[in-house]
Design a protein around this motif. Sequence first.
Motif, PDB file in Angstrom:
ATOM      1  N   GLY A  71       0.787  -1.230   0.000  1.00 21.82           N
ATOM      2  CA  GLY A  71       0.000   0.000   0.000  1.00 21.82           C
ATOM      3  C   GLY A  71       0.818   1.279   0.000  1.00 21.82           C
ATOM      4  N   SER A 255       0.389   5.769   5.021  1.00 17.83           N
ATOM      5  CA  SER A 255      -0.397   4.914   4.131  1.00 17.83           C
ATOM      6  C   SER A 255      -1.623   4.408   4.880  1.00 17.83           C
ATOM      7  N   ALA A 256      -2.643   4.028   4.146  1.00 14.18           N
ATOM      8  CA  ALA A 256      -3.888   3.579   4.782  1.00 14.18           C
ATOM      9  C   ALA A 256      -3.651   2.334   5.636  1.00 14.18           C
ATOM     10  N   ALA A 257      -2.947   1.362   5.092  1.00 10.22           N
ATOM     11  CA  ALA A 257      -2.701   0.127   5.849  1.00 10.22           C
ATOM     12  C   ALA A 257      -1.769   0.373   7.023  1.00 10.22           C
ATOM     13  N   GLU A 259      -1.369   3.248   8.683  1.00  9.83           N
ATOM     14  CA  GLU A 259      -2.075   4.024   9.708  1.00  9.83           C
ATOM     15  C   GLU A 259      -3.004   3.119  10.514  1.00  9.83           C
ATOM     16  N   ALA A 260      -3.716   2.229   9.836  1.00  8.63           N
ATOM     17  CA  ALA A 260      -4.628   1.329  10.536  1.00  8.63           C
ATOM     18  C   ALA A 260      -3.866   0.409  11.490  1.00  8.63           C
TER      19      ALA A 260
END
Length: 282
Positions: A71, A255-257, A259-260
Amino acid sequence: MSGFLAGNGGYNGGYNGGYNGGYNGGYAGLARLADGATLTPAPDKLPALSPQPFPTAAWAPELRAQVVLAGLSGEWRDLACPDPPADAATLRGELRHLMDLASKLRATRLGEILAQSVALDGPFLNLLAADPAARPATCALVATGIVVGQAAGMHWKWHHQRPRPAHLYPALMPVLPTPPHASFPSNHALQARLCARLLQGALGLEDDHPFVTHALLDLADRIAENREIAGLHFPSDSDCGRTLADALAPLVVASAAGEALLEQAKAEWAGMAFDAVPLATP
């Protein structure tokens, strides 16, 4: 020789017997099902669970790290990674430093060097007493530092193509086989520092917090130095790896992944205090 052969025979007999018995037994069971046999009770009689997503905590840390890597945007390729020093005087100074490290520290650090050549997550997870059962996101965050650092480091190694110290001075006699890729930057330095920075974010600690400076970053520096002691890296390789890790860490968690994953790791440490406690009173 006869003792060796006898021992080898015992090993092979035990291994082959166990493997063949398990394999053949399982295969025979499948063959019977293929012949028309049914499970008892039949599947339509079994209680079924309602469909649920695959449990996030059940992901192997190193595989979830691959999700974060996939990602990432290509922005990390634009990070500054200047050419390594190539003048004779600097190289001689670095080689002298490596010889000095080897003579003073190689014997006492050998156990660490060998262990860290196989896996880098252990030192950080042991430091925090973290394991996949209790803190899966934290373990995946450490794995992310290793996986992303590996990929990023290889990108610049291919670009710079710096020879290993032993290529220039074989008398260093590294204690491990020379890795089959270029020297600059040090991936161990990059990966370890990236792990430290990602864990710092998960713990919510500032740069000057003692646990960051005297635990996380000191551990990362020790891992990098161990590669120098082993005769595998120049000090300037390590310096570049640390610099890249500091620049790469914000991109990972942006990145989205990433950050999660960071938010899930933070939740695992909610309510924990990392205040510095003196070991002895003055």
